[in-house]
Structures are given as C-alpha cells and as structure tokens.
Motif scaffolding. Structure first.
Motif, short mmCIF file in Angstrom:
data_model
loop_
_atom_site.label_atom_id
_atom_site.label_comp_id
_atom_site.label_asym_id
_atom_site.label_seq_id
_atom_site.Cartn_x
_atom_site.Cartn_y
_atom_site.Cartn_z
N SER A 168 0.85 -1.19 0.00
CA SER A 168 0.00 0.00 0.00
C SER A 168 0.88 1.24 0.00
N MET A 169 0.45 2.25 -0.74
CA MET A 169 1.29 3.40 -0.99
C MET A 169 0.53 4.69 -0.72
N SER A 170 1.20 5.61 -0.06
CA SER A 170 0.69 6.98 0.04
C SER A 170 1.68 7.89 -0.64
N THR A 171 1.25 9.09 -0.98
CA THR A 171 2.14 9.99 -1.71
C THR A 171 1.76 11.43 -1.48
N THR A 172 2.75 12.30 -1.49
CA THR A 172 2.50 13.74 -1.45
C THR A 172 2.77 14.37 -2.82
N LEU A 173 3.01 13.54 -3.84
CA LEU A 173 3.35 14.10 -5.15
C LEU A 173 2.23 14.97 -5.71
N ALA A 174 0.98 14.51 -5.60
CA ALA A 174 -0.13 15.31 -6.12
C ALA A 174 -0.31 16.58 -5.31
N THR A 175 -0.23 16.46 -3.98
CA THR A 175 -0.35 17.64 -3.12
C THR A 175 0.74 18.65 -3.46
N ASN A 176 1.98 18.18 -3.54
CA ASN A 176 3.09 19.09 -3.83
C ASN A 176 2.94 19.75 -5.19
N ALA A 177 2.44 18.98 -6.17
CA ALA A 177 2.27 19.54 -7.51
C ALA A 177 1.29 20.70 -7.49
N LEU A 178 0.20 20.57 -6.73
CA LEU A 178 -0.79 21.65 -6.67
C LEU A 178 -0.27 22.83 -5.86
N VAL A 179 0.45 22.56 -4.76
CA VAL A 179 1.03 23.64 -3.96
C VAL A 179 2.04 24.44 -4.78
N GLU A 180 2.84 23.72 -5.59
CA GLU A 180 3.88 24.37 -6.37
C GLU A 180 3.41 24.80 -7.75
N GLY A 181 2.13 24.59 -8.07
CA GLY A 181 1.59 25.02 -9.35
C GLY A 181 2.08 24.20 -10.52
N GLN A 182 2.37 22.91 -10.29
CA GLN A 182 2.89 22.07 -11.35
C GLN A 182 1.81 21.15 -11.90
N GLY A 183 2.13 20.50 -13.00
CA GLY A 183 1.21 19.55 -13.61
C GLY A 183 1.28 19.66 -15.11
N GLY A 184 0.70 18.66 -15.79
CA GLY A 184 0.71 18.65 -17.25
C GLY A 184 -0.16 19.74 -17.84
N ARG A 185 0.08 20.07 -19.10
CA ARG A 185 -0.75 21.04 -19.83
C ARG A 185 -1.99 20.31 -20.34
N VAL A 186 -3.17 20.80 -19.99
CA VAL A 186 -4.41 20.13 -20.38
C VAL A 186 -5.36 21.12 -21.02
N ALA A 187 -6.32 20.60 -21.75
CA ALA A 187 -7.37 21.42 -22.35
C ALA A 187 -8.65 21.23 -21.55
N LEU A 188 -9.30 22.34 -21.20
CA LEU A 188 -10.56 22.30 -20.47
C LEU A 188 -11.71 22.52 -21.45
N VAL A 189 -12.66 21.60 -21.45
CA VAL A 189 -13.84 21.70 -22.31
C VAL A 189 -15.04 22.02 -21.43
N MET A 190 -15.64 23.18 -21.65
CA MET A 190 -16.79 23.65 -20.87
C MET A 190 -18.04 23.61 -21.75
N ILE A 191 -19.01 22.79 -21.37
CA ILE A 191 -20.23 22.61 -22.17
C ILE A 191 -21.39 23.29 -21.46
#
Length: 679
Positions: free
Chosen positions: A79-102
């Motif tokens: 079983s695994m826990s991680t702070t990678l997602a938390t850290n990515a949001l705190v540091e403003g990181q992440g992949g470039r994505v397209a948002l589709v608003m319908i």
C-alpha cells in the motif's frame, strides 16, 4: 513452524514524498496485539525520491527493507501513500491540459479560482448542458472537433465539464468519447469525480485531476514494475485523501483523490502509533507541513472539499491545512526592511547539501567562486537543473522557454551564469511551474547540516550556501548575520516558530475563526512569544500535538511552549505515512438523486443513467438498488472482497395545505472493508 503452517502475512507500506521515499514492513501478528502500536514495524528505510524515475527511489527504500531477510513471497499486500499530487498543486505544477466547458460562458471562469488555475492552458466552450432536472439543451461539439487536431499534439490530457452534468452526464459522455476517439489522450469527466452541484468548482476539480494523471500514472507504473522485478505478487493499494485505501487502478483514473494522500495516511498512522483519540497532528516533510485534527479517534473531514494550493476542490478529504513549509523550503529575506525577517517557502528548492552530494565539484566550485566576489549577487547560491521528466512533457513551450530549457542540463548550472535579464527569470519560473526544472538553493535542511543536526548530505556545500546567505545586506547595508552558524540558527528558529503559528491557525480555524487573521493579531503574537508585561497573555491548545516526519524531532523540539501543550513524537514517526498506508481500510461511496421535474414524475439520476418513474416509492427503491450495486462494484474495483454496505436516504419535502410535497431525495451508499491480500 510446522510443515503445514504458513508464515504470517507481511504488509509493505510505501510513501513517496517530495524529498524522500519511505518504506515500512509491518506485521499485524507480531508485537503488541492491544492498545497503541498494535502489530510491529519489522523494518523501515528511506531513500531520496527521484522524480525523473520514481522507481529508483522506491527500489532504494524497499530494497533496504527487504535486506532484513524477508521472503518477497510473504508480502501479501503493498500500500502506498504519496505527497506528489499535493506538492504539484502547492507548487503550481502539472501537465498542460485542455478544459472543455459545455453550456458555460467565459464569465464562469472567474468563479472559484478557475481562471487562475487554468493559467495559459487552452479552454473550449461548447453549446449544450442540462437543467437542474436533467433536461438537455442542444449540444454542439463542432468547435471542439475542429480544435482536436491541434490540441491532440499540444496537451497531455483533457478535462470535460458540462452544465448540470451531475443530473445528466450525457453531454460529457459524448465529448469524452469524441476526444478519446480522435486523440487517444486521457479524458476526465466531471461527473466521474463528484455528484455535487457547482459547475465552476467541479470544472476546477476536473482540470486538476487531468493535470495529475500522468504524474500518478508514472508513480503507479514505477511501483508495479519494481514489485514485479522483486517477485512481490501482492495487490497494490493507494491511500486517498480521506485516509481510505483504493486499488492502484482506481487511483490512476481519479488521481485528484490522492491529494492529501500522504497526510491522510499520516493521520491513520498517528492514531495507530499513539492511541490518542484527540490530538492535533502536524506532519512536516521536505515541501509542506500538513496540520489536521483527530477528534474521537477519527480525522475530521472537510465537508466542503479539500483546499490545496489555494484551490477549493470537491474532493472529500481530511480537513487538512497544507502550508508551504518544510525542510526544503526556499529561504529568502523580507524586502525593504531595516531588519529583514527570514521568510520560508512556499516553493521547494533542492537543498545545496543534496545538490552537492549528487554533483560534487560542479556545485561547490561555483559557490566558492561567488564567495570570492567582493559584492553579493542576488542570484548567489542558486542553481537550475532539469528534473529529468520525459521530453514529451515539454510540449507546448514558447520559443524563449525552449531556448532556456535547452541551456539547462542534468548538472546544476549557477543562475548568475544562466540568466541575463529579469525576463529570463520569469521564463525560468514558468519552467519550474511546469515541473521541468528544479531550483537549488539554501534551505532549512542546509541550516541543519551547518549546525551538525543533520548529516546525511554534503555539509560543506550547505556551509558555503549559508555563508553566501549570511553576506546579504539589511536596510542599513550591514550583513544580516555574522557567521554561517548564526544565520542557520535563525532559520531553524523561524521554522519552529512558523510551525507553531500554522498549528494555532488550524486550531482557530477549526473553532470557526479566521485562523490566519487571529494568529496574526498582536495579542496572539505576544502570547506565543510569552512577552512580559503588566497584562500577561497565554494561548494553549486543549489537546497535545503529535509531531510526524523525519525532521520532527529536530524542528518540534521547541514547539511545546509555543502552543501551550505537550508535543509527542512517536517512535516510528519517520515512516508514519508508510505505516498508515497499510493499517487502513477500503472505503468508497456512490450517490443517486431523485427529483420531481413536474408533478407525478420522479426522475432518478444514478451513475451514468437517467430514468423516469411515475411512483415515488418505486423511484426511491430503484435509487437504493442502483447505489448498492454501483458501490458494490466500486468496492471490488477499489480492492476489497468483504465490503459492508450502508445505504442512507435523505428526503427534502415541504408541506402545503397539510399535504406532503416531494422535492428531492439524496441516496448515498458507503462500502468499507479491509483490502484483499494475496493468497
């Protein structure tokens, strides 16, 4: 052991943090069987998290644990826990994505921080959506279809949010299938993540989920590859932000639910290790400090959704307040003050001691060169280095970003050699935000090395960095500190003080006050400082603090008098997250709603289906049957074969002229159970 008996099953917990990856091997049949610390941690280890190839850090920690002589075949659950997602949001990181608003307009971007979160990522608006009862407007995806060839090569994924999709997801499903068919890229639909109303915040949650998919996918793939290589044939679980366990496949599709995964696991671990029902838990890592409250033996959950990096999501998670403060926090000076204060974070830097250990002369020679200069430079003690992520994640860079990125390599490069203008500094910050480049500089971890309180990296590089920082000038033109030791002591004292303030801020917020404003008030500041005066002031928590994290014994040693209660640092505090990852339970839920679009018609929205009934009782019975079936399947997918299911129905009704009038029913099913283990 007799010939027929089997060895007791072992459980392997892994926590992948921003700086370290921890591993703990736990047995529930050894050690005490009652009270706190039930079971026993048989072995534990740490290794540096290697963001460019997460398997390296995982293998370093787990291999060290296995050296205790463990047979991999005896490990029945990982079983695994991680702070990678938390850290990515705190540091403003992440992949470039397209948002589709319908069904939304551009004005909706201004709500709930959506425009800020979107940044420079593309957004596509399409006509369509539904009303509150699930009735559809006309859907037109032609604009999206026309943009897909361009978007398919410039983004790493898509986020789709349609107006009132929680009442009818048909338009999100149509957009999702079109995007998958034309691009083959990951698509996150908002109805898959939340059943709550509030389109812009649901869109924000969906956007963040899409950004995190590649990061969590790499983590799971790295872990699975490592386990296979070590012949560990056990199910792989991941801790969600509410402390529950889910299967790795489940987490891959919903990575947003792993924000606060590490901190949630630490709460489960803290409760297990101390047996305390009521406490404030403060977990300090390399990048963040996470503070939460244990009440009656359970973590408090945030009913409004987790807030991370300044964004309020729709993810059900522990009521955790995450602060950009840790051992690897950036150390800076207050601008324009005669006696400038030490400022910490929120950005994480690679400590100079760590960079020096990894790259040797390439770092120390540059620090010595800067020390020989007669005057201090604003970029002294700072380096840039590539993170090592795959080149495809660098897609969509501007020309200036590409040029600067190409100038940075795998060996740290001093910023005073790299940057020639303020514009380039802004460009560098964008590369850091994209997760492509790390900045190395002076941190509290370096300060601890200077003072001999930490000794795992290169103390010489840390001392050079501290000496450079101490040469900086205050408002009078004087050096801010007389020696590397003096500035290092100030940094560590500041970190402990800020930790106390963040713990008190969390407590005040839990009591319904404005936590930050209350802590900043002069009376509270005087109380924390034990300031002498005719009016003596004091502030105290009503419960102890549990200090977690490898550096907790150092940074929390002086915490008790600042918060007015004792601070406990458990024996296995350095692997609390990894331990919490294996002692938790699977917990999933499903929701359905029954509304009345017109008198005598009862509309059921559950899962991805919408059905109409002419009888209220029949609609409610169908809703309860649906959520029970959906949650049973989710529990299987999430990793348990022995789930207990509870179904609760909440009615909204009114009384008109003594007659009951049905408005809406909300049906929720919750399934929980221990994760399945290998046989």
């Amino acid at each position: 052991m007799t010939a027929k008996s089997k060895p007791a099953p072992l459980f392997l917990g892994i926590d992948t943090g921003g700086t370290y990856t921890d591993a703990a091997l736990w047995s529930e049949t050894e050690g005490p069987q009652e009270g706190p610390n039930k079971g026993k941690v048989l072995a534990k280890a740490k290794a540096l998290t290697t963001r460019h190839d997460l398997a390296v850090g995982i293998s370093g920690a787990v291999d060290a644990v296995l050296k205790a002589g463990t047979n991999p075949a005896d490990i029945k659950l990982v079983s695994m826990s991680t702070t990678l997602a938390t850290n990515a949001l705190v540091e403003g990181q992440g992949g470039r994505v397209a948002l589709v608003m319908i069904g939304f307009s551009e004005a909706d971007l201004a709500r709930d921080g959506l425009k800020t979160a979107l940044g420079t990522d593309p957004v596509v608006f399409c006509p369509g959506g539904h009303d509150v009862h699930g009735n559809a407007a006309k859907l037109d995806l032609s604009g999206l279809e026309a943009m897909l060839p361009e978007l398919g090569v410039s983004v790493s994924g898509f986020a789709v949010c349609a107006y009132f999709a929680t009442r009818n997801p048909a338009h999100e499903i149509a957009a999702r299938e079109l995007i998958r068919d034309r691009t083959g890229l990951p698509v996150t639909s908002s109805h898959e993540l939340s059943a709550k109303l509030g389109g812009p915040r649901r869109a924000l949650t969906t956007l963040l989920n899409a950004r995190l998919i590649s990061m969590i996918d790499r983590l799971v793939a790295a872990t699975e590859g490592f386990l296979q290589a070590r012949n560990i044939a056990a199910p792989l679980m991941v801790v969600r932000g509410d402390g529950a366990l889910v299967s790795a496949a489940f987490a891959r599709q919903r990575p947003i639910e792993t924000i606060l995964s590490g901190p949630a696991a630490s709460l489960v671990g803290a409760r297990h290790m101390t047996g305390l029902d009521n406490a404030v838990v403060s977990d300090i890592g390399g990048t963040t400090t996470d503070v939460a409250v244990l009440d009656g033996g359970r973590p408090r959950l945030d009913p409004e959704g987790a807030t991370v990096g300044g964004f309020r999501t729709m993810v059900e998670a522990v009521a955790m307040r995450t602060f950009g403060l840790g051992g690897d926090s950036e150390v800076t000076l207050e601008d324009g003050a005669l006696n400038p204060k030490i400022l910490l974070g929120p950005r994480r830097l690679v400590p100079l001691a760590l960079a020096g250990m990894a790259h040797g002369e390439a770092v120390t020679a540059e620090l010595e060169r800067q020390l020989r200069a007669p005057n201090t430079g604003r970029m002294d003690g700072r380096f840039a280095v590539r993170t090592g992520v795959p080149d495809r994640l660098a897609a969509g860079l501007t020309a200036p970003e590409t040029k600067l990125y190409e100038a940075i390599g795998a060996t740290p490069l001093a910023l005073d050699r790299l940057l020639t203008s303020n514009a380039q500094n802004a460009t560098l910050n964008r590369l850091v935000s994209r997760g492509l480049v790390h900045i190395s500089g002076f941190t509290p971890s370096d300060a601890a090395h200077v003072l001999g309180k930490q000794a795992n990296w290169d103390a010489a590089a840390a001392r050079l960095g501290a000496e450079l920082f101490a040469r900086r000038r205050d408002g009078r033109g004087q050096a801010i500190a007389a020696s590397p030791e003096a500035i290092s002591e100030r940094v560590l004292v500041t970190l402990t003080r800020w930790s106390a303030e963040y713990i008190l801020e969390t407590a005040f917020a839990e009591d319904g006050l404005d936590g930050a404003a209350t802590v900043a008030h002069a009376l509270v500041q005087r109380a924390v400082d034990a300031h002498p005066g005719i009016a003596r002031l004091s502030v105290a928590l009503d419960r102890p603090v549990i200090g977690l994290g490898a550096s907790a014994p150092l940074h929390y040693a002086g915490l008790a008098p600042l918060v007015g209660n004792e601070c406990l640092v458990p024996r296995d505090t350095d692997v609390a997250n990894a331990l919490g990852a294996v002692v938790g339970q699977v917990r999933v839920s499903a929701e359905a709603r029954v509304s009345q679009p017109k008198e005598g018609l009862f509309r059921l929205a559950s899962g991805e289906t919408v059905r109409d009934f002419l009888d209220e009782a029949a609609a409610i019975a169908a809703a309860e049957a649906d959520v029970r079936a959906i949650v049973a399947q989710r529990a299987l997918d999430a990793g348990t074969d022995s789930a207990e299911i509870d179904v609760a129905t909440e009615f909204r009704v009114s009384t008109v002229e003594a007659q009951r009038m049905f408005i809406e029913a909300h049906v929720v099913a919750v399934a929980s159970g221990r994760p399945r283990i290998a046989v």
